[in-house]
Design a protein around this motif. Sequence first.
Motif, PDB file in Angstrom:
ATOM      1  N   ALA A 281      46.298  32.817  20.822  1.00  0.00           N
ATOM      2  CA  ALA A 281      45.169  33.739  20.880  1.00  0.00           C
ATOM      3  C   ALA A 281      45.514  35.025  21.612  1.00  0.00           C
ATOM      4  O   ALA A 281      44.661  35.914  21.723  1.00  0.00           O
ATOM      5  CB  ALA A 281      43.983  33.071  21.567  1.00  0.00           C
ATOM      6  N   GLY A 282      46.748  35.128  22.121  1.00  0.00           N
ATOM      7  CA  GLY A 282      47.165  36.358  22.770  1.00  0.00           C
ATOM      8  C   GLY A 282      47.165  36.308  24.277  1.00  0.00           C
ATOM      9  O   GLY A 282      47.449  37.328  24.918  1.00  0.00           O
ATOM     10  N   THR A 283      46.857  35.160  24.888  1.00  0.00           N
ATOM     11  CA  THR A 283      46.853  35.043  26.346  1.00  0.00           C
ATOM     12  C   THR A 283      48.200  34.506  26.805  1.00  0.00           C
ATOM     13  O   THR A 283      48.674  33.483  26.298  1.00  0.00           O
ATOM     14  CB  THR A 283      45.736  34.093  26.816  1.00  0.00           C
ATOM     15  N   GLU A 284      48.820  35.193  27.743  1.00  0.00           N
ATOM     16  CA  GLU A 284      50.088  34.738  28.297  1.00  0.00           C
ATOM     17  C   GLU A 284      49.821  33.642  29.327  1.00  0.00           C
ATOM     18  O   GLU A 284      49.165  33.880  30.342  1.00  0.00           O
ATOM     19  CB  GLU A 284      50.836  35.902  28.945  1.00  0.00           C
ATOM     20  N   VAL A 285      50.309  32.454  29.050  1.00  0.00           N
ATOM     21  CA  VAL A 285      50.060  31.300  29.912  1.00  0.00           C
ATOM     22  C   VAL A 285      51.401  30.696  30.304  1.00  0.00           C
ATOM     23  O   VAL A 285      52.245  30.416  29.446  1.00  0.00           O
ATOM     24  CB  VAL A 285      49.192  30.240  29.209  1.00  0.00           C
ATOM     25  N   LYS A 286      51.575  30.468  31.599  1.00  0.00           N
ATOM     26  CA  LYS A 286      52.748  29.795  32.119  1.00  0.00           C
ATOM     27  C   LYS A 286      52.322  28.436  32.651  1.00  0.00           C
ATOM     28  O   LYS A 286      51.557  28.345  33.613  1.00  0.00           O
ATOM     29  CB  LYS A 286      53.388  30.622  33.232  1.00  0.00           C
ATOM     30  N   LYS A 318      37.730  35.704  29.096  1.00  0.00           N
ATOM     31  CA  LYS A 318      36.467  36.447  29.169  1.00  0.00           C
ATOM     32  C   LYS A 318      36.536  37.616  30.141  1.00  0.00           C
ATOM     33  O   LYS A 318      36.090  38.728  29.833  1.00  0.00           O
ATOM     34  CB  LYS A 318      35.335  35.504  29.610  1.00  0.00           C
ATOM     35  N   HIS A 319      37.085  37.366  31.320  1.00  0.00           N
ATOM     36  CA  HIS A 319      36.934  38.318  32.419  1.00  0.00           C
ATOM     37  C   HIS A 319      38.235  38.985  32.852  1.00  0.00           C
ATOM     38  O   HIS A 319      38.182  39.899  33.688  1.00  0.00           O
ATOM     39  CB  HIS A 319      36.319  37.607  33.631  1.00  0.00           C
ATOM     40  N   ALA A 320      39.372  38.521  32.357  1.00  0.00           N
ATOM     41  CA  ALA A 320      40.650  39.112  32.764  1.00  0.00           C
ATOM     42  C   ALA A 320      41.547  39.257  31.546  1.00  0.00           C
ATOM     43  O   ALA A 320      42.639  38.671  31.474  1.00  0.00           O
ATOM     44  CB  ALA A 320      41.320  38.272  33.850  1.00  0.00           C
ATOM     45  N   THR A 338      46.971  17.122  41.593  1.00  0.00           N
ATOM     46  CA  THR A 338      46.621  18.434  42.145  1.00  0.00           C
ATOM     47  C   THR A 338      46.857  19.479  41.073  1.00  0.00           C
ATOM     48  O   THR A 338      47.910  19.466  40.405  1.00  0.00           O
ATOM     49  CB  THR A 338      47.468  18.744  43.387  1.00  0.00           C
ATOM     50  N   LEU A 339      45.937  20.392  40.911  1.00  0.00           N
ATOM     51  CA  LEU A 339      46.110  21.442  39.913  1.00  0.00           C
ATOM     52  C   LEU A 339      45.676  22.775  40.490  1.00  0.00           C
ATOM     53  O   LEU A 339      44.779  22.852  41.337  1.00  0.00           O
ATOM     54  CB  LEU A 339      45.307  21.138  38.645  1.00  0.00           C
ATOM     55  N   GLY A 340      46.322  23.812  40.012  1.00  0.00           N
ATOM     56  CA  GLY A 340      45.977  25.166  40.417  1.00  0.00           C
ATOM     57  C   GLY A 340      46.107  26.114  39.239  1.00  0.00           C
ATOM     58  O   GLY A 340      47.134  26.106  38.545  1.00  0.00           O
ATOM     59  N   ILE A 341      45.103  26.895  38.996  1.00  0.00           N
ATOM     60  CA  ILE A 341      45.104  27.882  37.915  1.00  0.00           C
ATOM     61  C   ILE A 341      44.771  29.226  38.527  1.00  0.00           C
ATOM     62  O   ILE A 341      43.751  29.365  39.220  1.00  0.00           O
ATOM     63  CB  ILE A 341      44.091  27.530  36.805  1.00  0.00           C
ATOM     64  N   SER A 342      45.603  30.219  38.288  1.00  0.00           N
ATOM     65  CA  SER A 342      45.375  31.536  38.872  1.00  0.00           C
ATOM     66  C   SER A 342      45.730  32.616  37.865  1.00  0.00           C
ATOM     67  O   SER A 342      46.551  32.404  36.964  1.00  0.00           O
ATOM     68  CB  SER A 342      46.213  31.711  40.150  1.00  0.00           C
ATOM     69  N   ASN A 343      45.116  33.763  38.040  1.00  0.00           N
ATOM     70  CA  ASN A 343      45.421  34.927  37.214  1.00  0.00           C
ATOM     71  C   ASN A 343      45.146  36.197  38.004  1.00  0.00           C
ATOM     72  O   ASN A 343      44.207  36.248  38.811  1.00  0.00           O
ATOM     73  CB  ASN A 343      44.591  34.920  35.929  1.00  0.00           C
ATOM     74  N   PRO A 344      45.961  37.225  37.786  1.00  0.00           N
ATOM     75  CA  PRO A 344      45.710  38.515  38.447  1.00  0.00           C
ATOM     76  C   PRO A 344      44.569  39.246  37.747  1.00  0.00           C
ATOM     77  O   PRO A 344      44.024  38.747  36.762  1.00  0.00           O
ATOM     78  CB  PRO A 344      47.042  39.250  38.260  1.00  0.00           C
ATOM     79  N   PRO A 380      42.597  37.824  47.065  1.00  0.00           N
ATOM     80  CA  PRO A 380      42.603  39.154  47.721  1.00  0.00           C
ATOM     81  C   PRO A 380      43.042  40.295  46.812  1.00  0.00           C
ATOM     82  O   PRO A 380      42.632  41.439  47.011  1.00  0.00           O
ATOM     83  CB  PRO A 380      43.579  38.963  48.892  1.00  0.00           C
ATOM     84  N   ASP A 381      43.899  40.016  45.825  1.00  0.00           N
ATOM     85  CA  ASP A 381      44.377  41.082  44.950  1.00  0.00           C
ATOM     86  C   ASP A 381      43.436  41.368  43.789  1.00  0.00           C
ATOM     87  O   ASP A 381      43.765  42.149  42.888  1.00  0.00           O
ATOM     88  CB  ASP A 381      45.772  40.750  44.420  1.00  0.00           C
ATOM     89  N   GLY A 382      42.254  40.714  43.774  1.00  0.00           N
ATOM     90  CA  GLY A 382      41.292  40.963  42.707  1.00  0.00           C
ATOM     91  C   GLY A 382      41.363  39.980  41.562  1.00  0.00           C
ATOM     92  O   GLY A 382      40.600  40.112  40.590  1.00  0.00           O
ATOM     93  N   GLY A 383      42.265  39.036  41.650  1.00  0.00           N
ATOM     94  CA  GLY A 383      42.367  38.031  40.598  1.00  0.00           C
ATOM     95  C   GLY A 383      41.390  36.879  40.832  1.00  0.00           C
ATOM     96  O   GLY A 383      40.386  37.015  41.543  1.00  0.00           O
ATOM     97  N   PHE A 384      41.739  35.748  40.260  1.00  0.00           N
ATOM     98  CA  PHE A 384      40.859  34.572  40.380  1.00  0.00           C
ATOM     99  C   PHE A 384      41.737  33.332  40.436  1.00  0.00           C
ATOM    100  O   PHE A 384      42.800  33.259  39.796  1.00  0.00           O
ATOM    101  CB  PHE A 384      39.913  34.491  39.173  1.00  0.00           C
ATOM    102  N   ARG A 385      41.264  32.323  41.218  1.00  0.00           N
ATOM    103  CA  ARG A 385      42.046  31.103  41.380  1.00  0.00           C
ATOM    104  C   ARG A 385      41.127  29.892  41.379  1.00  0.00           C
ATOM    105  O   ARG A 385      40.025  29.931  41.935  1.00  0.00           O
ATOM    106  CB  ARG A 385      42.860  31.145  42.679  1.00  0.00           C
ATOM    107  N   VAL A 386      41.609  28.838  40.757  1.00  0.00           N
ATOM    108  CA  VAL A 386      40.904  27.559  40.712  1.00  0.00           C
ATOM    109  C   VAL A 386      41.847  26.490  41.240  1.00  0.00           C
ATOM    110  O   VAL A 386      42.984  26.362  40.747  1.00  0.00           O
ATOM    111  CB  VAL A 386      40.447  27.205  39.278  1.00  0.00           C
TER     112      VAL A 386
END
Length: 394
Positions: A281-286, A318-320, A338-344, A380-386
């Motif tokens: 769909a065009g989203t870069e996911v690592k 939706k938002h980034a 344990t899981l962590g999802i983050s994006n700038p 802090p850099d304006g991104g989002f983390r879960v």
Amino acid sequence: MDVKTEETAEVRPRKSRSVRDWAVDILCIALAAVIGILAAEALRKDPDASRALLFSDQIVGALACVALWMRRRWPVPLAVTLLVVSIVVPTAAGAMLVAVFTVAVHRPFRTVATVGGLALISEPLQAAIRPDPTLRFPAATATGVLLVLTVIGWGMFVRSRRQLVLSLRERARRAEAEAQLRAERAQRLARERIAREMHDVLAHRLSLLCVHAGALEFRPDAPPAEVARAAGVIRDSAHQALEDLREVIGVLRAPGAEGGGDRPQPTLAALEELVEESRQAGTEVKLDQRVTDAPSVPEATGRTVYRIVQEALTNARKHAGGAAVSVIVEGSPEAGLTLGISNPPGDGSGAAVPGSGQGLIGLAERAALAGGRLSHGPTPDGGFRVDGWLPWRP
């Protein structure tokens, strides 16, 4: 049931007698008749008794036995009457004992104690007025008192047993009603869970539709091959969304259904496919999956992880828009997952997609119900983390 209600229920006459009632009444009358006959045979041995007196004893004894037919409707008046009669007519003693037994079965303890006390008083009077020629006064009195106490004890035992059976039946009815309420509550909770599943799945599918539709809107001069590829993704996503919606509606129409439809639910093993779908769909996911044996993860836990990642990728689109998303999943049976999802922050590309803001809140509740935790918020850099943790429960 209090005493007043109980007495009211017992005083009310029955509309009809069952076969069992007929059998019990006939048996009681026969037993009273046998005791009366034995008393009449004992009185025949009295040399002072006249034939007329013996004949009248037999007539009164027979009438007393017939009167037992009314023992269910008027147990206390009948018992008191037969108590008085049995003092002067020993052949009515059997009917009197049956009447006292009926009072002990159908009346509360206070009434039983009163009637039983009168019965105990009547025994020495009967032994004094119409003595048994074969027994002395102390023996006759003791025998009569013993019979009265036995009858009262037996009647109270029958009464307590009936009350126990009634209480067990009431308890069974109450348990059945409570079980039905629990089943309805479980069904309602299952449907609410299905509704959350519908939100997660459809939000993911529709966000893909919005992304590709937005790309076509902002790039009307795109090459035909790229337009065809985007149109194909839109078609596939729409078809998949319809299939998911049809599946959920089918489950909601099935009362008491616990599952999520005919197709298998996604687990941790399907995470690669979800990430690949987002990449297309065009989203870069690592994706950094450090769980060595993903298929061994419990299905419920893996499905929760899948939904959390799915919702995070949906929110990122939706938002980034244009931002790369990092997904890390690690764990073991001892430490849990344990899981962590983050994006700038996004680059502003793509159309803005409206959202309700309830997806991650619902997933936090879902993680808490599974015994884990989920936190989310801006960086802090304006991104989002879960970030989340789930127990590795078998």
